[in-house]
Motif scaffolding. Structure first.
Motif, mmCIF file in Angstrom:
data_model
loop_
_atom_site.group_PDB
_atom_site.id
_atom_site.type_symbol
_atom_site.label_atom_id
_atom_site.label_comp_id
_atom_site.label_asym_id
_atom_site.label_seq_id
_atom_site.Cartn_x
_atom_site.Cartn_y
_atom_site.Cartn_z
ATOM 1 N N ALA A 1 0.836 -1.199 0.000
ATOM 2 C CA ALA A 1 0.000 0.000 0.000
ATOM 3 C C ALA A 1 0.873 1.252 0.000
ATOM 4 O O ALA A 1 0.611 2.206 -0.747
ATOM 5 N N TRP A 2 1.919 1.257 0.813
ATOM 6 C CA TRP A 2 2.796 2.426 0.852
ATOM 7 C C TRP A 2 3.564 2.599 -0.442
ATOM 8 O O TRP A 2 3.797 3.727 -0.891
ATOM 9 N N ILE A 3 3.964 1.514 -1.064
ATOM 10 C CA ILE A 3 4.632 1.628 -2.367
ATOM 11 C C ILE A 3 3.687 2.284 -3.363
ATOM 12 O O ILE A 3 4.081 3.186 -4.109
ATOM 13 N N ASP A 4 2.422 1.887 -3.355
ATOM 14 C CA ASP A 4 1.437 2.516 -4.243
ATOM 15 C C ASP A 4 1.321 4.015 -3.962
ATOM 16 O O ASP A 4 1.281 4.827 -4.890
ATOM 17 N N LEU A 5 1.244 4.399 -2.696
ATOM 18 C CA LEU A 5 1.093 5.813 -2.342
ATOM 19 C C LEU A 5 2.336 6.627 -2.677
ATOM 20 O O LEU A 5 2.234 7.748 -3.180
ATOM 21 N N LEU A 6 3.512 6.081 -2.400
ATOM 22 C CA LEU A 6 4.744 6.823 -2.646
ATOM 23 C C LEU A 6 5.056 6.968 -4.130
ATOM 24 O O LEU A 6 5.844 7.835 -4.522
ATOM 25 N N ARG A 7 4.417 6.166 -4.955
ATOM 26 C CA ARG A 7 4.590 6.260 -6.405
ATOM 27 C C ARG A 7 4.157 7.637 -6.917
ATOM 28 O O ARG A 7 4.586 8.093 -7.963
ATOM 29 N N GLN A 8 3.306 8.316 -6.166
ATOM 30 C CA GLN A 8 2.823 9.646 -6.549
ATOM 31 C C GLN A 8 3.867 10.735 -6.291
ATOM 32 O O GLN A 8 3.722 11.848 -6.781
ATOM 33 N N ASN A 9 4.903 10.446 -5.531
ATOM 34 C CA ASN A 9 5.918 11.449 -5.189
ATOM 35 C C ASN A 9 6.878 11.662 -6.350
ATOM 36 O O ASN A 9 7.288 10.702 -7.011
ATOM 37 N N ARG A 10 7.239 12.926 -6.571
ATOM 38 C CA ARG A 10 8.183 13.268 -7.635
ATOM 39 C C ARG A 10 9.498 12.527 -7.407
ATOM 40 O O ARG A 10 10.034 12.516 -6.295
ATOM 41 N N GLY A 11 9.996 11.890 -8.438
ATOM 42 C CA GLY A 11 11.239 11.139 -8.340
ATOM 43 C C GLY A 11 11.020 9.667 -8.065
ATOM 44 O O GLY A 11 11.850 8.834 -8.384
ATOM 45 N N ALA A 12 9.874 9.323 -7.491
ATOM 46 C CA ALA A 12 9.608 7.936 -7.103
ATOM 47 C C ALA A 12 8.601 7.265 -8.030
ATOM 48 O O ALA A 12 8.186 6.143 -7.768
ATOM 49 N N GLU A 13 8.214 7.943 -9.102
ATOM 50 C CA GLU A 13 7.123 7.470 -9.943
ATOM 51 C C GLU A 13 7.291 6.022 -10.422
ATOM 52 O O GLU A 13 6.350 5.253 -10.408
ATOM 53 N N GLY A 14 8.475 5.664 -10.859
ATOM 54 C CA GLY A 14 8.672 4.331 -11.399
ATOM 55 C C GLY A 14 8.745 3.248 -10.347
ATOM 56 O O GLY A 14 7.995 2.283 -10.381
ATOM 57 N N ARG A 15 9.645 3.399 -9.414
ATOM 58 C CA ARG A 15 9.886 2.370 -8.405
ATOM 59 C C ARG A 15 10.168 3.010 -7.056
ATOM 60 O O ARG A 15 11.323 3.202 -6.681
ATOM 61 N N PRO A 16 9.125 3.343 -6.290
ATOM 62 C CA PRO A 16 9.381 3.967 -5.003
ATOM 63 C C PRO A 16 10.218 3.106 -4.064
ATOM 64 O O PRO A 16 10.936 3.626 -3.214
ATOM 65 N N ASP A 17 10.167 1.787 -4.240
ATOM 66 C CA ASP A 17 10.962 0.920 -3.365
ATOM 67 C C ASP A 17 12.449 0.957 -3.751
ATOM 68 O O ASP A 17 13.286 0.484 -2.983
ATOM 69 N N ASP A 18 12.793 1.536 -4.912
ATOM 70 C CA ASP A 18 14.188 1.806 -5.246
ATOM 71 C C ASP A 18 14.581 3.223 -4.845
ATOM 72 O O ASP A 18 15.741 3.492 -4.574
ATOM 73 N N TYR A 19 13.622 4.120 -4.842
ATOM 74 C CA TYR A 19 13.870 5.523 -4.511
ATOM 75 C C TYR A 19 14.045 5.700 -3.004
ATOM 76 O O TYR A 19 14.933 6.400 -2.546
ATOM 77 N N TYR A 20 13.183 5.064 -2.254
ATOM 78 C CA TYR A 20 13.260 5.059 -0.792
ATOM 79 C C TYR A 20 13.609 3.635 -0.341
ATOM 80 O O TYR A 20 13.204 2.674 -0.979
#
Length: 145
Positions: free
Chosen positions: A17-36
């Protein structure tokens, strides 16, 4: 299903669920689990309480490292989005949510803080900082018997 498997499913559902939500953040669009770096810990009940551990990674550029900027858990809309994302991943708490956010900044992460130039990398790990946020009662679903 045993208690350990149930807890693992809750953990995985909350993280997804958090990966889905963080996907909306600039820079994290593709893979938030790689960004954070993102982990979920200390899940309690039916997922109504948990720790969200969010690390700003070395080599990535962020607007800032403010947990409330990145999670947005100060708006009613974001709580509704979190509830919807959790439900989509099988986590359906009937109680108000309590999220403890642990943020950490890795040495080498870059923070813009509104600047347009290329920010200098941070020299040292910083944090963790911890903040506990509670879902307003008006957002949590009503429990009827």
């Amino acid at each position: 299903m045993n208690e350990r498997e149930t807890l693992r499913e809750l953990h995985d559902g909350i993280r997804a669920a958090w990966i889905d939500l963080l996907r909306q953040n600039r820079g994290a669009e593709g893979r938030p689990d790689d960004y954070y770096a993102l982990t979920i810990e200390n899940v309690r009940g039916h997922g109504e309480q948990f720790d969200l551990c969010l690390t700003f990674r070395a080599g990535r550029v962020y607007c800032c490292c403010e947990d409330m900027c990145h999670t947005s858990l100060f708006t009613e809309r974001r709580w509704q989005q979190l509830r919807a994302a959790l439900a989509a991943h099988g986590v359906k708490s009937r109680k108000p949510l309590v999220v403890r956010i642990h943020t950490r900044l890795e040495a080498g992460a870059r923070l813009r803080y509104g600047r347009t130039d290329d920010p200098e990398p941070e020299m040292h790990d910083q944090g963790p900082w911890t903040l506990t946020v509670r879902e307003p009662l008006r957002v949590a679903p009503a429990h009827h018997k």
